[in-house]
Design a protein around this motif. Structure first.
Motif, PDB file in Angstrom:
ATOM      1  N   VAL A 240       0.818  -1.259   0.000  1.00  0.00           N
ATOM      2  CA  VAL A 240       0.082   0.069   0.175  1.00  0.00           C
ATOM      3  C   VAL A 240       0.696   1.478   0.026  1.00  0.00           C
TER       4      VAL A 240
ATOM      5  N   ARG B 175     -10.959   1.280   1.179  1.00  0.00           N
ATOM      6  CA  ARG B 175      -9.680   1.773   1.704  1.00  0.00           C
ATOM      7  C   ARG B 175      -9.900   3.178   2.503  1.00  0.00           C
TER       8      ARG B 175
ATOM      9  N   TRP C 149      -7.739   1.448   9.878  1.00  0.00           N
ATOM     10  CA  TRP C 149      -7.172   0.337   9.112  1.00  0.00           C
ATOM     11  C   TRP C 149      -5.786  -0.042   9.535  1.00  0.00           C
TER      12      TRP C 149
ATOM     13  N   GLU D  40      -7.411  -9.098   4.816  1.00  0.00           N
ATOM     14  CA  GLU D  40      -7.035  -8.806   3.528  1.00  0.00           C
ATOM     15  C   GLU D  40      -5.470  -8.790   3.322  1.00  0.00           C
TER      16      GLU D  40
ATOM     17  N   LEU E  84     -14.147   1.449  -4.670  1.00  0.00           N
ATOM     18  CA  LEU E  84     -13.228   1.155  -3.697  1.00  0.00           C
ATOM     19  C   LEU E  84     -13.981   1.693  -2.374  1.00  0.00           C
TER      20      LEU E  84
ATOM     21  N   TYR F 160      -4.330  -7.034   6.527  1.00  0.00           N
ATOM     22  CA  TYR F 160      -5.010  -5.867   6.671  1.00  0.00           C
ATOM     23  C   TYR F 160      -6.349  -6.074   7.365  1.00  0.00           C
TER      24      TYR F 160
ATOM     25  N   GLN G 108      -2.206   1.832   9.419  1.00  0.00           N
ATOM     26  CA  GLN G 108      -2.112   2.553   7.976  1.00  0.00           C
ATOM     27  C   GLN G 108      -2.678   3.708   7.644  1.00  0.00           C
TER      28      GLN G 108
ATOM     29  N   SER H  13       1.601   1.929  -3.750  1.00  0.00           N
ATOM     30  CA  SER H  13       0.538   1.704  -4.788  1.00  0.00           C
ATOM     31  C   SER H  13       0.128   2.983  -5.377  1.00  0.00           C
ATOM     32  N   GLU H  14       0.416   3.899  -4.976  1.00  0.00           N
ATOM     33  CA  GLU H  14       0.131   5.535  -5.520  1.00  0.00           C
ATOM     34  C   GLU H  14       1.229   6.358  -5.840  1.00  0.00           C
TER      35      GLU H  14
ATOM     36  N   ARG I  47     -10.250  -3.962   8.927  1.00  0.00           N
ATOM     37  CA  ARG I  47     -10.688  -2.650   9.170  1.00  0.00           C
ATOM     38  C   ARG I  47     -11.525  -2.797  10.477  1.00  0.00           C
TER      39      ARG I  47
ATOM     40  N   CYS J 115      -4.621   7.816   4.318  1.00  0.00           N
ATOM     41  CA  CYS J 115      -3.484   6.903   4.706  1.00  0.00           C
ATOM     42  C   CYS J 115      -2.121   7.627   5.194  1.00  0.00           C
TER      43      CYS J 115
END
Length: 534
Positions: free
Chosen positions: A404, A431, A510, A472, A427, A498, A530, A407-408, A500, A435
């Motif tokens: 994660v 998410r 998260w 996850e 999404l 992961y 996270q 990932s951006e 929630r 973050c």
């Protein structure tokens, strides 16, 4: 036919130093300038300290460039001297070339003490080549730069005429096609030859360029005993006569379109500058519209009466050619221009031009068959960048990575959205809205080793979990792992689970467990936060 204007500064290092000292000196009232004393600039060479430049009183005493500095001091015991600053000389020459764009957008550095302008199509703006050269000479003289000017149809001819001109000679304007006759009586050093080639020419009694016209090229090579030297001589001669083309490399990329606004009365107020920019925007947009083009980059140059230049540059997300849009881009930036003692010329340059869509646009987004109005988005980007500065607002796009943390990707907002951005609806709930840049470690009590946490301590507060969803599992990118070098310790990537979770106060987090029990990749698994949900 192309036209070139050569500008040579015979005493450039001395003039540059004299001007710099004059600008740094405080005003001294009406005191008369002192009589110039012998002064030289020296530099280090293979033979020790040598004279690099000497003013006229020093030259009258027999001191010339290339003389050993000790010999110069022996000739004049009270000789004033300073070490030459080549870096400052080059920087000042570049700044002067930047100022010369008021006469032509194509300006190139010509050696260490000269400039060359391609003036094709520019002379009519000043009333002809003679008037343009006179205006340039007047401004250089007012700035304190001794100079020689010459205009010709080739770069080599303009260079030769400028370097052969006398001290008080007017600018030489050579008519098209007159290069051969004008260069015939000039000395051979006007061809920009190497010292070795000039020495050989003097040995053969060839001191004038006209003597080279009738010499057989093959015989010249035999005389020189060097094919390279003979080829260089022939190349320079052909370039000066226009028989062979000579490359011209401007010191900066020329703009696509330029609009000029001479000011009969110097502008000293911000309102006058803004009105001048508006007039230039109208003129350049009319030119762009006639070509069916738009521009993405606009630069305003403000030339002050004291020789200083101010500039402001703005960029658009897509090609534009409406004056109102250009003025919105500049906004209040025109107020940053310092008029000083007055601005006598404004320039507006347009670059990065491209075709524009000329079709009609939908009345609403419902009729465009797209979820995003590209035109409105580009206009929004222009307003944001004009107000906050380019790069202040960024957009996030997905990156092809499992973890994660990577990932951006972020990129400046330029009016377009990243291609392949996933729908937010797919999404939502998976998410968090925020973050953290770096996961924050927490202490966790779990019911089972592989299950979600029951309680965790984050930022010194105990939080009791009442709801949890997960895990996850995100596997590490094992193919990017580089084993540590011998003698070093490295951390192997581990799998993340992961969850929630929601605490008793309704806050949602998260969290993830890094590592699996018994995976053989380190100690016991560790827990981190996270991000947080809305």
């Amino acid at each position: 036919m192309r036209r070139y204007l050569s500008v040579w500064f015979p005493e450039w290092p001395l003039d540059r130093l004299r001007r710099a000292r004059r600008q740094s000196r405080l005003p001294s009232g009406s005191a008369k300038p002192a009589k110039p004393r012998p002064f030289v600039l020296y530099e280090k060479s293979a033979h020790g300290l040598t004279v690099a430049a000497a003013n006229q009183p020093a030259q009258d005493a027999g001191i010339h460039p290339g003389l050993r500095f000790t010999d110069a001091r022996a000739t004049l015991p009270g000789l004033m001297a300073a070490e030459i600053d080549r870096a400052s000389d080059a920087k000042a020459l570049t700044a002067l070339a930047d100022w010369m764009v008021r006469f032509s957008p194509l300006v190139a550095i010509d050696g260490e003490d000269g400039l060359i302008l391609e003036t094709t199509g520019c002379a009519h703006l000043f009333g002809g080549e003679a008037a343009m050269a006179q205006e340039l000479s007047r401004r250089l003289q007012a700035a304190g730069y001794g100079h020689r000017l010459a205009c010709a149809g080739t770069r080599g001819a303009a260079y030769g005429l400028a370097h052969a001109a006398g001290e008080d000679a007017p600018p030489a304007i050579l008519p098209p096609g007159g290069e051969r006759d004008a260069l015939a009586d000039l000395p051979t050093h006007a061809l920009r030859l190497s010292p070795d080639a000039l020495t050989l020419l003097r040995r053969f009694g060839l001191t004038r360029i006209g003597q080279l016209y009738g010499i057989d090229r093959t015989a010249l090579t035999r005389r020189f005993h060097s094919r390279e030297t003979a080829d260089a001589l022939c190349l320079r001669l052909d370039q000066a006569l226009g028989l062979r083309a000579e490359p011209f490399a401007p010191f900066r990329t020329p703009p696509d379109y330029v609009a000029r606004l001479p000011c009969p009365e110097p502008l000293t107020e911000a309102t006058g500058i803004a009105a001048g920019v508006a007039q230039l925007a109208e003129k350049i947009c009319h030119t762009l519209a006639a070509q069916g083009l738009g521009a993405q980059s606009f630069t305003v140059f403000a030339f002050r009466a004291d020789g200083e230049v101010s500039r402001i540059r703005v960029n658009a997300a897509r090609p534009v050619r409406t004056p109102e849009h250009i003025l919105r881009l500049f906004g209040e930036k025109t107020e940053q221009i310092d008029p000083g003692f007055g601005i006598d010329l404004l320039l507006l340059e347009a670059a990065r031009t491209g075709p524009m869509e000329t079709g009609s646009h939908p009345l609403s987004g419902d009729l465009s068959h797209t979820e995003i109005d590209d035109i409105a988005l580009a206009a929004l980007a222009d307003r944001i960048n004009a107000r906050l500065g380019e790069g202040s607002v960024t957009v996030i796009s997905p990156a092809a990575h499992h973890p994660v943390d990577v990932s951006e990707e972020t990129s400046p907002f330029t009016g377009t959205l990243p291609v392949g951005t996933p729908s937010l609806a797919g999404l939502r709930g998976l998410r968090p809205v925020r973050c953290f840049a770096r996961p924050e470690r927490v202490e966790v009590i779990a019911e089972v080793p592989d299950g979600p946490p029951l309680r965790f301590v984050w930022r010194r507060i105990v939080r009791r979990v009442v709801r949890a969803d997960g895990p996850e599992r995100i596997a590490p990118e094992w193919w990017t792992y580089l084993p540590p070098a011998p003698g070093e310790t490295g951390k192997m990537p581990r799998t993340r689970d992961y969850y929630r979770v929601e605490d008793a106060d309704g806050r949602r987090y998260w969290v993830f467990r890094e590592g699996l029990y018994g995976d053989g990749r380190g100690q016991s698994p560790e827990w981190f936060v996270q991000g947080i949900f809305a």
